[in-house]
Motif scaffolding. Structure first.
Motif, PDB file in Angstrom:
ATOM      1  N   ALA A  78     -29.655 -15.797  15.874  1.00 52.42           N
ATOM      2  CA  ALA A  78     -29.101 -15.019  14.755  1.00 52.42           C
ATOM      3  C   ALA A  78     -28.900 -13.574  15.195  1.00 52.42           C
ATOM      4  N   ARG A  79     -27.836 -12.967  14.696  1.00 54.31           N
ATOM      5  CA  ARG A  79     -27.527 -11.578  15.074  1.00 54.31           C
ATOM      6  C   ARG A  79     -27.747 -10.672  13.873  1.00 54.31           C
ATOM      7  N   TRP A  80     -28.199  -9.471  14.145  1.00 53.76           N
ATOM      8  CA  TRP A  80     -28.532  -8.503  13.096  1.00 53.76           C
ATOM      9  C   TRP A  80     -27.813  -7.192  13.360  1.00 53.76           C
ATOM     10  N   GLY A  81     -27.538  -6.468  12.286  1.00 57.51           N
ATOM     11  CA  GLY A  81     -26.987  -5.119  12.386  1.00 57.51           C
ATOM     12  C   GLY A  81     -28.017  -4.136  11.835  1.00 57.51           C
ATOM     13  N   PHE A  82     -28.167  -2.994  12.470  1.00 56.06           N
ATOM     14  CA  PHE A  82     -29.125  -1.968  12.057  1.00 56.06           C
ATOM     15  C   PHE A  82     -28.364  -0.727  11.609  1.00 56.06           C
ATOM     16  N   PHE A  83     -28.717  -0.215  10.441  1.00 56.89           N
ATOM     17  CA  PHE A  83     -28.083   0.974   9.894  1.00 56.89           C
ATOM     18  C   PHE A  83     -29.151   1.973   9.502  1.00 56.89           C
ATOM     19  N   VAL A  84     -29.091   3.184  10.063  1.00 61.50           N
ATOM     20  CA  VAL A  84     -30.035   4.230   9.695  1.00 61.50           C
ATOM     21  C   VAL A  84     -29.426   4.988   8.525  1.00 61.50           C
ATOM     22  N   SER A 134     -31.397   7.114   6.365  1.00 57.24           N
ATOM     23  CA  SER A 134     -32.071   8.402   6.210  1.00 57.24           C
ATOM     24  C   SER A 134     -33.134   8.504   7.291  1.00 57.24           C
ATOM     25  N   GLU A 135     -33.871   9.586   7.274  1.00 57.82           N
ATOM     26  CA  GLU A 135     -34.866   9.832   8.313  1.00 57.82           C
ATOM     27  C   GLU A 135     -35.911   8.719   8.408  1.00 57.82           C
ATOM     28  N   ASP A 136     -36.242   8.105   7.284  1.00 57.39           N
ATOM     29  CA  ASP A 136     -37.296   7.087   7.303  1.00 57.39           C
ATOM     30  C   ASP A 136     -36.856   5.730   6.748  1.00 57.39           C
ATOM     31  N   THR A 137     -35.544   5.508   6.673  1.00 55.88           N
ATOM     32  CA  THR A 137     -35.051   4.237   6.128  1.00 55.88           C
ATOM     33  C   THR A 137     -34.051   3.603   7.086  1.00 55.88           C
ATOM     34  N   ILE A 138     -34.297   2.346   7.409  1.00 57.72           N
ATOM     35  CA  ILE A 138     -33.386   1.564   8.240  1.00 57.72           C
ATOM     36  C   ILE A 138     -33.058   0.295   7.467  1.00 57.72           C
ATOM     37  N   VAL A 139     -31.774  -0.015   7.358  1.00 54.44           N
ATOM     38  CA  VAL A 139     -31.333  -1.237   6.696  1.00 54.44           C
ATOM     39  C   VAL A 139     -30.965  -2.219   7.797  1.00 54.44           C
ATOM     40  N   ILE A 140     -31.498  -3.429   7.689  1.00 55.43           N
ATOM     41  CA  ILE A 140     -31.209  -4.471   8.673  1.00 55.43           C
ATOM     42  C   ILE A 140     -30.483  -5.589   7.938  1.00 55.43           C
ATOM     43  N   ARG A 141     -29.320  -5.952   8.435  1.00 53.89           N
ATOM     44  CA  ARG A 141     -28.528  -7.006   7.800  1.00 53.89           C
ATOM     45  C   ARG A 141     -28.167  -8.055   8.834  1.00 53.89           C
ATOM     46  N   THR A 142     -28.130  -9.303   8.379  1.00 54.98           N
ATOM     47  CA  THR A 142     -27.662 -10.345   9.279  1.00 54.98           C
ATOM     48  C   THR A 142     -26.177 -10.137   9.489  1.00 54.98           C
ATOM     49  N   ARG A 143     -25.734 -10.382  10.685  1.00 55.89           N
ATOM     50  CA  ARG A 143     -24.330 -10.172  11.022  1.00 55.89           C
ATOM     51  C   ARG A 143     -23.532 -11.383  10.575  1.00 55.89           C
ATOM     52  N   THR A 144     -22.500 -11.155   9.796  1.00 58.29           N
ATOM     53  CA  THR A 144     -21.613 -12.219   9.355  1.00 58.29           C
ATOM     54  C   THR A 144     -20.568 -12.454  10.438  1.00 58.29           C
ATOM     55  N   PRO A 145     -20.435 -13.690  10.877  1.00 58.56           N
ATOM     56  CA  PRO A 145     -19.448 -13.955  11.926  1.00 58.56           C
ATOM     57  C   PRO A 145     -18.035 -13.606  11.466  1.00 58.56           C
ATOM     58  N   SER A 146     -17.240 -13.097  12.385  1.00 55.42           N
ATOM     59  CA  SER A 146     -15.844 -12.803  12.077  1.00 55.42           C
ATOM     60  C   SER A 146     -15.000 -14.041  12.385  1.00 55.42           C
ATOM     61  N   LEU A 147     -13.773 -14.011  11.987  1.00 55.53           N
ATOM     62  CA  LEU A 147     -12.868 -15.120  12.268  1.00 55.53           C
ATOM     63  C   LEU A 147     -12.742 -15.349  13.772  1.00 55.53           C
ATOM     64  N   ALA A 148     -12.758 -14.266  14.543  1.00 58.17           N
ATOM     65  CA  ALA A 148     -12.655 -14.382  16.003  1.00 58.17           C
ATOM     66  C   ALA A 148     -13.863 -15.120  16.582  1.00 58.17           C
ATOM     67  N   ASP A 149     -15.039 -14.974  15.951  1.00 62.82           N
ATOM     68  CA  ASP A 149     -16.230 -15.668  16.428  1.00 62.82           C
ATOM     69  C   ASP A 149     -16.095 -17.183  16.291  1.00 62.82           C
ATOM     70  N   LEU A 150     -15.260 -17.625  15.368  1.00 62.55           N
ATOM     71  CA  LEU A 150     -15.083 -19.055  15.132  1.00 62.55           C
ATOM     72  C   LEU A 150     -14.105 -19.702  16.101  1.00 62.55           C
ATOM     73  N   CYS A 151     -13.399 -18.880  16.868  1.00 63.79           N
ATOM     74  CA  CYS A 151     -12.396 -19.390  17.800  1.00 63.79           C
ATOM     75  C   CYS A 151     -13.034 -20.392  18.753  1.00 63.79           C
ATOM     76  N   GLY A 152     -12.453 -21.582  18.816  1.00 62.94           N
ATOM     77  CA  GLY A 152     -12.960 -22.617  19.701  1.00 62.94           C
ATOM     78  C   GLY A 152     -14.062 -23.460  19.104  1.00 62.94           C
ATOM     79  N   SER A 153     -14.437 -23.209  17.864  1.00 64.29           N
ATOM     80  CA  SER A 153     -15.542 -23.963  17.267  1.00 64.29           C
ATOM     81  C   SER A 153     -15.108 -25.332  16.745  1.00 64.29           C
ATOM     82  N   LEU A 154     -13.821 -25.532  16.570  1.00 71.68           N
ATOM     83  CA  LEU A 154     -13.319 -26.829  16.118  1.00 71.68           C
ATOM     84  C   LEU A 154     -12.821 -27.631  17.317  1.00 71.68           C
TER      85      LEU A 154
END
Length: 83
Positions: A28-34, A36-56
């Motif tokens: 699983a991939r995550w994105g980190f966003f700072v 404020s000085e003491d707050t970090i938001v961590i979100r799971t990365r949503t796959p883009s359409l390009a990430d699906l290329c070749g999956s079928l």
């Protein structure tokens, strides 16, 4: 609150409760966003359409754009004729 410890190599083990709550699995991939000085938001990365290329899988038949356009036009015409 779930706690984790940062290793000297910059690695963190995500607590089981967090992995289960987010439905995470290996790779699983995550994105980190700072935000404020003491707050970090961590979100799971949503796959883009390009990430699906070749999956079928392909049955080896490749259709060109013109053939796709014709198929769509035929389907639309058939839909109108049914009305």
């Amino acid at each position: 609150m779930a706690l984790a410890t940062l290793t000297s190599k910059g690695q963190v083990t995500i607590p089981v409760s967090v992995r289960k709550a987010c439905g995470l699995s290996t790779g699983a991939r995550w994105g980190f966003f700072v935000t404020s000085e003491d707050t970090i938001v961590i979100r799971t990365r949503t796959p883009s359409l390009a990430d699906l290329c070749g999956s079928l899988s392909s049955n080896g038949v490749h259709v060109g754009v013109d053939a796709m356009d014709d198929a769509v036009a035929d389907a639309v015409a058939e839909g109108w004729s049914r009305r």
